[in-house]
Scaffold this motif. Structure first.
Motif, PDB file in Angstrom:
ATOM      1  N   ARG A 178      78.034  87.243  56.699  1.00  0.00           N
ATOM      2  CA  ARG A 178      78.979  86.572  55.796  1.00  0.00           C
ATOM      3  C   ARG A 178      79.123  87.353  54.500  1.00  0.00           C
ATOM      4  O   ARG A 178      78.146  87.750  53.906  1.00  0.00           O
ATOM      5  CB  ARG A 178      78.487  85.154  55.450  1.00  0.00           C
ATOM      6  N   ARG A 179      80.352  87.596  54.093  1.00  0.00           N
ATOM      7  CA  ARG A 179      80.620  88.272  52.827  1.00  0.00           C
ATOM      8  C   ARG A 179      81.742  87.548  52.114  1.00  0.00           C
ATOM      9  O   ARG A 179      82.561  86.871  52.736  1.00  0.00           O
ATOM     10  CB  ARG A 179      81.090  89.726  53.022  1.00  0.00           C
ATOM     11  N   SER A 180      81.775  87.677  50.805  1.00  0.00           N
ATOM     12  CA  SER A 180      82.935  87.221  50.049  1.00  0.00           C
ATOM     13  C   SER A 180      84.030  88.258  50.245  1.00  0.00           C
ATOM     14  O   SER A 180      83.862  89.421  49.875  1.00  0.00           O
ATOM     15  CB  SER A 180      82.587  87.120  48.563  1.00  0.00           C
ATOM     16  N   ILE A 181      85.128  87.819  50.860  1.00  0.00           N
ATOM     17  CA  ILE A 181      86.256  88.723  51.124  1.00  0.00           C
ATOM     18  C   ILE A 181      87.428  88.229  50.283  1.00  0.00           C
ATOM     19  O   ILE A 181      87.902  87.104  50.478  1.00  0.00           O
ATOM     20  CB  ILE A 181      86.665  88.680  52.613  1.00  0.00           C
ATOM     21  N   LYS A 182      87.885  89.043  49.362  1.00  0.00           N
ATOM     22  CA  LYS A 182      88.921  88.585  48.420  1.00  0.00           C
ATOM     23  C   LYS A 182      90.250  88.346  49.142  1.00  0.00           C
ATOM     24  O   LYS A 182      90.522  88.975  50.174  1.00  0.00           O
ATOM     25  CB  LYS A 182      89.101  89.611  47.309  1.00  0.00           C
ATOM     26  N   PRO A 183      91.076  87.449  48.573  1.00  0.00           N
ATOM     27  CA  PRO A 183      92.371  87.157  49.207  1.00  0.00           C
ATOM     28  C   PRO A 183      93.197  88.407  49.497  1.00  0.00           C
ATOM     29  O   PRO A 183      93.900  88.462  50.493  1.00  0.00           O
ATOM     30  CB  PRO A 183      93.065  86.256  48.172  1.00  0.00           C
ATOM     31  N   ARG A 230      79.815  95.624  52.489  1.00  0.00           N
ATOM     32  CA  ARG A 230      78.356  95.541  52.592  1.00  0.00           C
ATOM     33  C   ARG A 230      77.833  94.919  51.326  1.00  0.00           C
ATOM     34  O   ARG A 230      78.476  94.967  50.286  1.00  0.00           O
ATOM     35  CB  ARG A 230      77.763  96.939  52.728  1.00  0.00           C
ATOM     36  N   SER A 231      76.634  94.372  51.406  1.00  0.00           N
ATOM     37  CA  SER A 231      75.999  93.844  50.196  1.00  0.00           C
ATOM     38  C   SER A 231      74.503  94.102  50.296  1.00  0.00           C
ATOM     39  O   SER A 231      74.020  94.574  51.326  1.00  0.00           O
ATOM     40  CB  SER A 231      76.306  92.346  50.064  1.00  0.00           C
ATOM     41  N   VAL A 232      73.816  93.818  49.243  1.00  0.00           N
ATOM     42  CA  VAL A 232      72.360  94.018  49.255  1.00  0.00           C
ATOM     43  C   VAL A 232      71.696  92.797  48.631  1.00  0.00           C
ATOM     44  O   VAL A 232      72.324  92.043  47.897  1.00  0.00           O
ATOM     45  CB  VAL A 232      71.920  95.257  48.426  1.00  0.00           C
TER      46      VAL A 232
HETATM   47  C1  LIG Z   1      79.239  78.638  43.013  1.00  0.00           C
HETATM   48  C2  LIG Z   1      79.888  79.968  43.259  1.00  0.00           C
HETATM   49  C3  LIG Z   1      81.027  80.311  42.564  1.00  0.00           C
HETATM   50  C4  LIG Z   1      81.634  81.554  42.747  1.00  0.00           C
HETATM   51  N1  LIG Z   1      82.754  81.870  42.024  1.00  0.00           N
HETATM   52  C5  LIG Z   1      83.292  83.114  42.120  1.00  0.00           C
HETATM   53  C6  LIG Z   1      84.417  83.477  41.333  1.00  0.00           C
HETATM   54  O1  LIG Z   1      84.953  82.660  40.566  1.00  0.00           O
HETATM   55  N2  LIG Z   1      84.884  84.725  41.440  1.00  0.00           N
HETATM   56  C7  LIG Z   1      84.299  85.653  42.271  1.00  0.00           C
HETATM   57  O2  LIG Z   1      84.737  86.809  42.296  1.00  0.00           O
HETATM   58  N3  LIG Z   1      83.269  85.318  43.089  1.00  0.00           N
HETATM   59  C8  LIG Z   1      82.748  84.065  43.021  1.00  0.00           C
HETATM   60  N4  LIG Z   1      81.692  83.709  43.836  1.00  0.00           N
HETATM   61  C9  LIG Z   1      81.255  84.646  44.899  1.00  0.00           C
HETATM   62  C10 LIG Z   1      80.147  85.570  44.436  1.00  0.00           C
HETATM   63  O3  LIG Z   1      80.683  86.516  43.541  1.00  0.00           O
HETATM   64  C11 LIG Z   1      79.549  86.267  45.664  1.00  0.00           C
HETATM   65  O4  LIG Z   1      78.967  85.296  46.492  1.00  0.00           O
HETATM   66  C12 LIG Z   1      78.494  87.309  45.286  1.00  0.00           C
HETATM   67  O5  LIG Z   1      79.090  88.414  44.679  1.00  0.00           O
HETATM   68  C13 LIG Z   1      77.685  87.807  46.483  1.00  0.00           C
HETATM   69  O6  LIG Z   1      78.540  88.408  47.435  1.00  0.00           O
HETATM   70  P1  LIG Z   1      78.568  87.877  48.956  1.00  0.00           P
HETATM   71  O7  LIG Z   1      79.131  86.470  48.919  1.00  0.00           O
HETATM   72  O8  LIG Z   1      79.462  88.820  49.690  1.00  0.00           O
HETATM   73  O9  LIG Z   1      77.167  87.873  49.463  1.00  0.00           O
HETATM   74  C14 LIG Z   1      81.086  82.472  43.674  1.00  0.00           C
HETATM   75  C15 LIG Z   1      79.935  82.102  44.405  1.00  0.00           C
HETATM   76  C16 LIG Z   1      79.342  80.875  44.206  1.00  0.00           C
HETATM   77  C17 LIG Z   1      78.115  80.491  45.002  1.00  0.00           C
END
Ligand SMILES: Cc1cc2nc3c(=O)[nH]c(=O)nc-3n(C[C@H](O)[C@H](O)[C@H](O)COP(=O)(O)O)c2cc1C
Length: 208
Positions: free
Chosen positions: A16-21, A184-186
């Protein structure tokens, strides 16, 4: 029922990764049945007192344009001049149109005097993690966004929330755009984050 193995669960969690819109495919819809299943999985999160404090507002199709414009208007109205940033305003207008689905995830306060608000927020975080992991398992990209505008009374009024409710995030969901290389993340070594308690220790305060 066969449960996924620990190795499979580990792989899912770590994939799972945060993938931007901007890295989602805005043309490819997320079927309603799939979205409903993901949100139902979200509701299987632990929640103290079984208050089930979640409510999901789904924005798709033309409603995304309304969301984008409203976020921009609210940002203009509520951001102190010293904090105002043109690039943030621009992103608020663009992001909702880059993803096929945006879910505004709301904690509806149900715990009364028995369950603290903090615990209902914690239950929400568990629900959102369920949602993101389920999305990952389905091959979807997800992104949790929490701009400060979500905390304003103006946003609450716009979404029709009670003043005890809190929108904890906008969850962007969509299929990864073709050709995307999965980020990728760490994480720090787990040994840095663990204290093992095994041998007997004093039960009195050593500083007393
Ligand atoms: C409560 C919460 C709020 C978040 N809000 C933002 C946000 O406003 N903008 C953003 O770029 N990422 C946001 N994130 C995502 C984190 O930046 C991201 O989870 C972190 O960089 C780790 O990356 P990963 O999710 O790929 O492991 C949020 C995560 C959490 C848990």
């Amino acid at each position: 029922m066969t449960l996924p193995s620990l190795a499979e669960t580990t792989a899912l969690i770590r994939h799972r990764r945060s993938i931007k819109p901007v890295d989602m495919d805005p043309q490819r819809p997320v079927e309603a049945a799939l979205l409903t299943e993901l949100l139902e999985n979200a509701t299987w999160a632990p929640n103290h007192g079984m208050t089930e404090p979640w409510h999901f507002h789904i924005f798709q199709g033309e409603a995304r344009q309304t969301l984008a414009e409203s976020l921009q208007n609210l940002y203009r109205q509520t951001t102190p001049a010293a904090e105002f940033r043109e690039d943030k305003l621009k992103k608020m207008g663009e992001n909702p149109l880059l993803a096929p689905v945006i879910v505004a995830c709301v904690m509806e306060r149900k715990g009364g005097n028995k369950i603290p608000e903090q615990e209902e927020l914690e239950a929400m975080a568990c629900a959102l993690q369920n949602l993101m992991l389920s999305a990952t398992a389905a091959g979807l990209a997800s992104f949790w966004s929490s701009p400060p505008v979500l905390e304003t009374p103006e946003f609450q009024t716009w979404l029709g929330l009670q003043n005890t409710d809190r929108c904890v995030g906008l969850m962007y969901l969509g299929w990864p755009r073709p050709g995307l290389s999965w980020p990728r993340s760490v994480r720090q070594p787990i040994a840095n984050k663990i204290t093992w308690h095994e041998s007997a220790i004093s039960t009195t305060n050593p500083n007393a």
